[in-house]
Design an enzyme around this catalytic site. Sequence first.
Site, PDB file in Angstrom:
ATOM      1  N   GLU A 323       0.835  -1.349  -0.126  1.00 20.18           N
ATOM      2  CA  GLU A 323      -0.036  -0.241   0.082  1.00 20.18           C
ATOM      3  C   GLU A 323       0.701   1.224  -0.205  1.00 20.18           C
ATOM      4  O   GLU A 323       0.653   2.247   0.732  1.00 20.18           O
ATOM      5  CB  GLU A 323      -0.937   0.211   1.243  1.00 20.18           C
ATOM      6  CG  GLU A 323      -1.888  -0.935   1.115  1.00 20.18           C
ATOM      7  CD  GLU A 323      -2.776  -1.437   2.333  1.00 20.18           C
ATOM      8  OE1 GLU A 323      -2.681  -0.507   3.305  1.00 20.18           O
ATOM      9  OE2 GLU A 323      -3.878  -2.175   2.067  1.00 20.18           O
ATOM     10  N   GLU A 426      -7.159  -9.370  -3.108  1.00 22.41           N
ATOM     11  CA  GLU A 426      -7.840  -9.362  -1.997  1.00 22.41           C
ATOM     12  C   GLU A 426      -9.255  -9.114  -1.978  1.00 22.41           C
ATOM     13  O   GLU A 426      -9.655  -8.435  -1.220  1.00 22.41           O
ATOM     14  CB  GLU A 426      -7.204  -8.357  -0.806  1.00 22.41           C
ATOM     15  CG  GLU A 426      -5.509  -8.544  -0.755  1.00 22.41           C
ATOM     16  CD  GLU A 426      -5.090  -7.712   0.338  1.00 22.41           C
ATOM     17  OE1 GLU A 426      -5.774  -6.875   1.195  1.00 22.41           O
ATOM     18  OE2 GLU A 426      -3.768  -7.495   0.024  1.00 22.41           O
TER      19      GLU A 426
END
Length: 550
Positions: A323, A426
Site C-alpha cells: 500500500e 484481496e
Amino acid sequence: MAHHFLLSFIVFVAAFLLASSQDFPKYDYSAPTECKQLPDEPLYGGGILKGQEIDYIWVRNIWGYRAYVPSVVLPDLIPGLYYSFSCWVKIVDIESTILWVVVGTKETCGATVIAREGCWSFLKGGFYLEAPLNTSVLHFEDYNGGSVHIDVESMSLQQFTEEQWRAHQDEAIQQVRKRNSIITVSDQHGAQLQGANIKVEQISRDFPFGVAISQAILDNPSYQEWFKKRFTVTVFENEMKWPENEPRPGTVNFATADKMVEFVKKNKIPTRGHNVIWQDPVFTPSWARNLTGQRLRQFATSRLRSVMERYKDTFIHWDVNNEMLHYDFYERRLENPKASLEFYHMAQAIDPNTTLFMNDFRLVESCGNGSNVDGYIAKIREFQLNGIKLLGMGLEGHFFDGLNPVFSRAVMDKFATVGVPVWLTEVDVNITYGVEKQAQYLERVLREGYAHPGIGGIVIWAAINPYGACWQMCLTDKDFNNTPVGDVVDKLLAEWHTGTLTGKTDSNGSFSFSGFLGNYRVTVEHPSRRFETTVSLSKGVGPQQFQIHM
C-alpha cells in the site's frame, strides 16, 4: 515479460473486434496512458453525446470552494444500465493535477485522471446507477480543489444494457479463457479412425483462482479438503506479516509460516508472499512505529532479508512494500524519497526470479479518491526505469463503498496496457451490505475480473480464522457449509470449467470442442483398443491441434 503481456492484450482486442457479431456496440477496451499532442477521436463516435457542446458553469467543489468548470448536460441516466464515459483533457497554467468527473449534487464520481499542461490525457470511466440521480449535469473538477482551466475534447457516453454487458464478458471469456481444440485419432499406420469413442475431462484449470488461508487450516482436515477441492492459488492472511514474525525487536519467529509453507508445497499450491513490509504504520510492528533514521532502516532491512532469504524461490509474487500509494511511512521516517525503490532493489537482489508486486486498495473499487490508476502506472514506470525488472500490479479489491462495474472495467483497461502482470489480490465485499447484496456484488466483481483480458489471477480475501470467522466475508460457516457468497463462488467455478465431454470422431478422425484453458484427460476407445493421455489446452491463436496414435 512486459512485451508478452502487452502483446497478448493487443491480440485480444483485435480478435474481440473481429469475432463480435452482435448488432449492438462492442465494448471498446482502448485506454491510452500516454499524454498526446492531439486527442484521439471519441470512442463510439461520441455515443449519445455525439455533437454535444461543452459549457462552463460555477460549482461548489468538495472542498467548499467555487470553481468555474467544464460541464455537459446528459440525457437522463437510467438505473440498471451501464454508461461508459471517456474523453481527452488538458489543463493550463499548472504542470499536473488529478481531475475527476462527477454527476449531480451527490458527487457521483465516474472517472479520474492525472491531467497535464501542454498535452492531452485520456480519461475513462463511467456510471452504473442503482437509483435515479437528482440531476444529469456532468462536470469536471480539480480533485485537489484548485481553480484550474480544463480543456475537454472527444467526449463519449455509450450505454449498454445488462444483457449487452454480459455478452461482452462472455465473448471476452471465449477469447482469453477458452480455446477451440481438434483432437485427431489415427491408427499405428497413420490412417484416421472414424467413429472412435472419445471422452475429454478437464482435470485442472489454467487461470489462477484462489482464496486466502489462515493457520487454522493446518489442523483442520475439513478446511483443507474444502480448500483443495476448489482453489489453485492462495496467500496467507497474516502469518507472513512483520508483526507476526517479529513481535519484539530481534525476536524472529517463522514457526507458523514454515508450517503453512510446508502445507502449500505439499499440495503444490502456488502462493503469493504477503507481505514483506507495510507502508501503513498501523500495520508496522508496534515497537517500530516510532523509530526513525538509521535504526528504522536497520530493522526494516533486517526484516526484508530475513523473510526473503528464508523463502527465496518459494512464492510466485512478493508484496514488497504494501500500500505504498496511500502511505509514505518509510519515506518520511527515513527522510528518503527513494526508500521504497531501495527496498525493491534489495528484494530483487535476494529473489531475482520472483515477480515483485505493488499492492494497493481503492483503485478498482471506487472512484473519487487521491489514489488513481495513473499514479499507480507512473510508479510502475518509475521503478522500471530505475532497474526493477519483474514487476506486477496488485489490485486489492476491497469493495466497501458501492459498486460501479463500468469504472472498474475502465481501470482494468488502463492497467492492461502497461505490460506487467495484473491481479485482483484481496477481493471481498463489506459485510454491511447484508448477505444478499454481498453475494450479488461479489458475483459482479468476479465476473468482471475473470472476463477481463488484462487480469492474470484472482484471490478472494476470505481466510477462516480458528474461531470460524473471517474479516468481512466468509465463504462457509464454521462447519464448511456454503454461505450465499460461497454459493456464488461454487456456481462460477462450475461455469468456468469444461467438465466432461463425450462423442465420436468424424470421417476425418477428428473430435472438436471448445474448452477452458488447462489440463485434460483424453480417453479414446476403438473398437477393442483403449488409449488414455493428458493434454494441455493453452493460450494461442486458432484451434489447438492434438494427434493421438492408437
